[in-house]
Enzyme design. Sequence first.
Site, short mmCIF file in Angstrom:
data_model
loop_
_atom_site.label_atom_id
_atom_site.label_comp_id
_atom_site.label_asym_id
_atom_site.label_seq_id
_atom_site.Cartn_x
_atom_site.Cartn_y
_atom_site.Cartn_z
N ASP A 7 5.74 10.51 10.03
CA ASP A 7 4.35 10.07 10.15
C ASP A 7 3.83 9.60 8.79
OD1 ASP A 7 4.36 10.81 12.80
OD2 ASP A 7 3.43 12.76 12.44
N ARG A 8 2.84 8.73 8.83
CA ARG A 8 2.28 8.17 7.60
C ARG A 8 1.82 9.25 6.63
NH1 ARG A 8 -2.33 3.39 7.40
NH2 ARG A 8 -2.47 3.22 5.14
#
Length: 322
Positions: free
Chosen positions: A149-150
């Site tokens: 995930d970012r």
Amino acid sequence: MRLFAMRKDTSPPSSGPAVRLVQVAEAHSGQRLDNFLFRLCKGVPKSHIYKAIRDGQVRVNKGRIAVDHRLETGDVVRVPPLRLPQPGEARPVPPAEFPVVYEDDAMLVVDKPAGIAVHGGSGVAFGVIERLRAARPEAPMLELAHRLDRETSGLLMVAKKRNALLGLHAMLREGRGTKRYYALVCGDWVNDRQHIKLPLSKWTTVSGERRVRVDKDAGQAAHTIVTLKQRYGKFSLVEAELRTGRTHQIRVHLAAMGFPIVGDDKYGDDAIRLSFARKGFARMFLHAHHLDLPHPLTAEPLALEAPLPQACTDILKTLEGG
């Protein structure tokens, strides 16, 4: 081995850019046509490339082809003149290197910072993989082996050869590697070690945002092992080991148990997230710190570590003193 072989174009002379005929090298066998062109035509907006494919300007072995067509060694790709971005359009990808944890001729493992997407898309112009490619233009191939995930930091695997990519995919699919994450959660975690087995399914909000939820009827099996590392009063540092690799798995599993991750803007507590942001911690506390896996080509066992980022260690010290 060269990345690709160039052949002379037989079209009439032109003052503008010429059509190119590019022969696919072995290193790109099995790659999607669109991904092949993204790398070949650096700086050209993806929308231009997709339009050229749809319009039949891009051809493979003289035939029209779909964007997701898998190329084979020896295929000849017709690449039309593609204009570079004009003012106001997507800017070129800025090259960047990231801390290298492991590298050989088959694979690269970097320590990804929080706040950087692993790839472009969904409103993000470029991510780690595009910036790595820009920094290493001589590399025949750089492909993500998995996702983070970012807002998650830590170990990210990148393949440098097609057979290494396939080997890493098989290893992850068959559960032959172990990925462990540190997470700071809200609440006093009770058990020293706990298995969470809650099926998960994806859904989309009214605004079009992708989310994941526990779905006992239609969800996919998901298994996370959580181990308590240290208590900090109203918060706990835990280690989460993935036994399956579902989207947002750790985040949703911990939230479903009543222990959302600090800083999680999708499944966490907004008041706590803002409280930590005022203390200077403006990220999600989830870090991929350990990876055990067999090397995808040699089967040599690898044990890789990425220490907690400074922001995470600093906030833990603040909680200790709190």
